[in-house]
Design an enzyme around this catalytic site. Structure first.
Site, PDB file in Angstrom:
ATOM      1  N   CYS A   1      10.156   3.752  27.546  1.00  0.00           N
ATOM      2  CA  CYS A   1      11.312   4.407  26.915  1.00  0.00           C
ATOM      3  C   CYS A   1      11.325   5.898  27.252  1.00  0.00           C
ATOM      4  O   CYS A   1      12.385   6.481  27.499  1.00  0.00           O
ATOM      5  CB  CYS A   1      11.262   4.233  25.396  1.00  0.00           C
ATOM      6  SG  CYS A   1      11.401   2.519  24.871  1.00  0.00           S
TER       7      CYS A   1
ATOM      8  N   CYS B   1      15.736  -0.209  21.717  1.00  0.00           N
ATOM      9  CA  CYS B   1      14.956  -0.312  20.501  1.00  0.00           C
ATOM     10  C   CYS B   1      14.794   1.063  19.874  1.00  0.00           C
ATOM     11  O   CYS B   1      15.266   2.069  20.400  1.00  0.00           O
ATOM     12  CB  CYS B   1      13.598  -0.923  20.812  1.00  0.00           C
ATOM     13  SG  CYS B   1      12.675   0.023  22.021  1.00  0.00           S
TER      14      CYS B   1
ATOM     15  N   ASP C   1      17.302  -2.000  27.728  1.00  0.00           N
ATOM     16  CA  ASP C   1      17.597  -0.642  27.285  1.00  0.00           C
ATOM     17  C   ASP C   1      18.363   0.134  28.359  1.00  0.00           C
ATOM     18  O   ASP C   1      18.220  -0.114  29.549  1.00  0.00           O
ATOM     19  CB  ASP C   1      16.366   0.133  26.813  1.00  0.00           C
ATOM     20  CG  ASP C   1      15.150  -0.077  27.689  1.00  0.00           C
ATOM     21  OD1 ASP C   1      15.338  -0.381  28.866  1.00  0.00           O
ATOM     22  OD2 ASP C   1      14.039   0.091  27.185  1.00  0.00           O
TER      23      ASP C   1
ATOM     24  N   CYS D   1      17.951  -5.354  31.209  1.00  0.00           N
ATOM     25  CA  CYS D   1      16.603  -4.847  30.963  1.00  0.00           C
ATOM     26  C   CYS D   1      16.315  -4.653  29.483  1.00  0.00           C
ATOM     27  O   CYS D   1      15.173  -4.521  29.097  1.00  0.00           O
ATOM     28  CB  CYS D   1      16.402  -3.501  31.650  1.00  0.00           C
ATOM     29  SG  CYS D   1      16.435  -3.648  33.429  1.00  0.00           S
TER      30      CYS D   1
END
Lengths: 290, 390
Positions: free
Chosen positions: A106, A62, A37, A35
């Protein structure tokens, strides 16, 4: 280039609570390499008070994934498990000032990691009630997005929590539908279902307009303009801009086609005022600013 | 914008305008503003400069000036070539492209598919080399045009375009190549080539943005993409972007002078960086066909970390590079090029492209080599996968 706030950059460049806890009371990992992350979180919990005394994380991802993880640890340290379980992705994003919408997933990953860690703690300490166990089993839900392994349960939760209305938002917040796109129809169905449910429930718990602070009043009016009024104007090549609120008088400027249109005033009065009366308060009147 | 030292290792994204190019352009942004189509001398003298620029560019390609038209960018050239081929032969409905094309071709093909064209996409192997057997099967009597890039923007891979042009011609199809990354970096001689059309872009070879060109082989029928005035003999309407055309002409002259340097000096910068990274940093891999690639490009995967984080930490030192990671673009999947190559996701998310130009220096390479290991180590320290794998 992403527009990251100073706070995002600070948490990315100086992440808080990085590392592992060897004798952790709870560990959880969400996301994976495919994916792009992943977040692994370690908790130390005071058994008597059920307070999180220490928390550490490791993140693959990221800048905003690393910053979200760091922000999460700051949020939950010192909180009880019960309090920490209520931390939402919105709060994580708020600690960071703001995240680009495409990066909201995130913050969702942070929230999920926390909930998974708490579940791990409860399991290890036999705290799960029968009801919760049942819920945990149910929690998995049905996989909607096969590419990123996103379930309907997760989509529903995130949509409700963040008031999402469009497919693009669901993808930005959960990644669902972001690869092959085969599940987009299913996601739309979930969105439609939630919209119907909301409509049925709608006429309750709206705080009286008068009791709001001036800032909240303006925010509410702006929200209605963005959601209910601007799309209609944009379709005809026009636009509206909220200038000010004085008492119950909404001052707005019309742009584009509308500004030069003879019917501008009429359009403004009719559409804007009736929408504001319907969605915000019957007391509002509209005045055009040139 | 802040004043900070910039180390620009992102020359496949765009390049610095050469000082000589800028100098050649300025008179056409100031006193020589005439329209090249005008009958008076004031405009006519500008036309002479446009023609001279075209001659310089044609020389770089080993072509005749009459084979070249100026466009607004590489993407326009790509679009013009493919649309022309489809219009020329309405009975042929198929387009053959590679899976690793630039979006200028890939997304156009997708759109044409929606509008009823048939599209075949040639796969690549794990080094990004085109599967020529698949190409032979896909290119058939139904094919209007085959469009495959000369060199890949992400890996620098150079494809066997001459063979593809032959295969296309055997089947009566046209062959177009997006040579945006190749022109100025590797020698190109179209004199004896079977390539029908070739796209290039000014800003990749030290000319400004907003200027491109399309080579059309003599004898190939061309249907204009932009229709209007008689400019470019009716093949591309619109008043000439004179200053940028003159700039591109100058850039072409400079490219011819420096083509040797690309393959010696620029390649030596790339090789030094790549070799030292491979020696100094564990768990890295070079993506692409290292035996057949542009001299200025390297694509390196740093395993178990993510590309955007790497770029942002490098940016703190003023170091500019690019990434094939999903997160840099807002898309959720890593680069289509690396995925087509079947690069494992552990590597694809952490792929960084460094691309050089003759304006870079060995001292800059040393600076990057000094900073990079720390950046990688720092992110791996945070990564949950690193501990387990090292």
């Amino acid at each position: 280039m992403w527009k990251y706030t100073e706070k995002v950059m600070d948490h990315f460049l100086n992440p808080r609570n990085v590392g592992e806890i060897e004798d952790a009371d709870a560990v959880a990992e969400v996301g994976n390499v495919t994916c792009g992350d992943a977040l692994k979180i370690f908790l130390k919990v005071d058994e008597a008070t059920k307070t999180i005394t220490d928390v550490k994380f490791k993140t693959f991802g990221c800048a905003s994934a690393i910053a979200s993880s760091s922000a999460l640890t700051e949020l939950v340290k010192g909180k009880t498990l019960e309090e920490a379980a209520k931390v939402t992705n919105k709060e994580i994003a708020a600690v960071l000032g703001e995240l680009p919408e495409e990066k909201m997933h995130c913050s969702v990953m942070g929230m999920e990691a926390m909930q998974a860690a708490i579940a791990d703690y409860k399991k290890k300490h036999g705290m799960e009630t029968a009801e919760e166990e049942e819920k945990a089993e149910d929690h998995e839900g049905r996989i909607v997005c096969k590419c990123f392994g996103v379930t309907d349960t997760k989509i529903r939760r995130v949509v409700l929590e963040n008031d999402l209305t469009t497919l693009e938002q669901v993808t930005a917040y959960t990644k669902a539908g972001g690869a092959c796109g085969a599940c987009l129809d299913q996601i739309q169905e979930i969105l439609d279902g939630i919209a119907r449910e909301k409509q049925e429930k709608a006429p309750e718990e709206k705080p009286a307009f008068d009791s709001l602070t001036p800032v909240k009043k303006v925010i509410l009016i702006q929200e209605i303009i963005d959601k209910e009024i601007r799309p209609a104007l944009l379709k005809d090549g026009g636009d509206i801009e909220l200038i000010d609120l004085e008492g119950t008088v909404v001052k707005a400027r019309l742009r584009g086609v509308c500004a030069s249109c003879r019917n501008a005033k009429l359009t403004l009065k009719k559409l804007v005022q009736s929408k504001l009366n319907e969605f915000v308060s019957p007391a509002l009147t509209v005045e055009e600013v040139r | 914008m802040e004043e900070k030292r910039v180390i620009y290792f992102d020359n496949n994204a765009t390049t610095r305008i050469a000082p000589e190019v800028f100098e050649a352009m300025t008179p056409f942004l100031t006193e020589y503003y005439g329209n090249p189509s005008s009958i008076h001398h004031f405009g006519g003298q500008v036309m002479e400069k446009v023609d001279a620029a075209k001659a310089s560019l044609a020389a770089l390609l080993g072509a005749e000036p009459s084979n070249v038209i100026f466009t607004s960018c590489g993407t326009e050239s790509d679009n013009a070539a493919i649309f022309s081929a489809l219009l020329n032969c309405p009975k042929r409905k198929k387009i053959v492209v590679s899976k690793v094309e630039h979006p200028a071709v890939l997304n156009l093909a997708k759109e044409l598919e929606r509008r009823g064209s048939k599209v075949s996409r040639i796969p690549v192997d794990s080094n990004g080399v085109l599967d020529m057997n698949a190409a032979r099967e896909m290119i058939d009597e139904e094919t209007a045009i085959v469009s495959v890039m000369w060199a890949n923007n992400e890996t620098g891979n150079i494809q066997d375009v001459e063979t593809l042009a032959e295969i296309a011609h055997r089947n009566g199809a046209l062959f177009h190549t997006d040579a945006v990354q190749a022109v100025g970096k590797v020698p190109i001689d179209l004199k004896h080539s079977e390539i029908d059309m070739l796209s290039l872009s000014g800003h990749k070879l030290h000319a400004p943005k907003g200027i491109g060109a399309l080579y059309i082989r003599r004898g190939v029928r061309f249907r204009p993409y932009i229709i209007g005035g008689h400019q470019e003999n009716g093949r591309r309407a619109g008043t000439e972007n004179v200053a940028s055309i003159v700039g591109l002409g100058k850039a072409a002259e400079l490219a011819m002078e420096n083509i040797g340097k690309e393959n010696t000096f620029v390649a030596s910068l790339r090789d030094k960086l790549e070799k030292t990274i491979l020696e100094k940093i564990p768990k890295v891999r070079v993506n692409g066909d290292t035996a057949h690639r542009l001299p200025n490009t390297t694509n390196i995967s740093f395993e178990y970390i993510e590309g955007e984080s790497i770029l942002m930490l490098l940016d703190m030192f003023g170091i500019c590079a690019s990434s094939g990671s999903a997160c840099t673009t807002g898309s959720l999947e890593p680069s289509h090029v690396l995925r087509a190559m079947g690069i494992p996701y552990t590597c694809a998310h952490g792929a960084i492209r460094f691309s050089f130009s003759r304006y870079n220096t060995m001292e800059e390479v040393d600076f990057v080599l000094e900073k990079l290991p720390g950046v990688i180590a720092r992110l791996r320290e945070i990564s949950p996968y690193w501990e387990a794998k090292k």
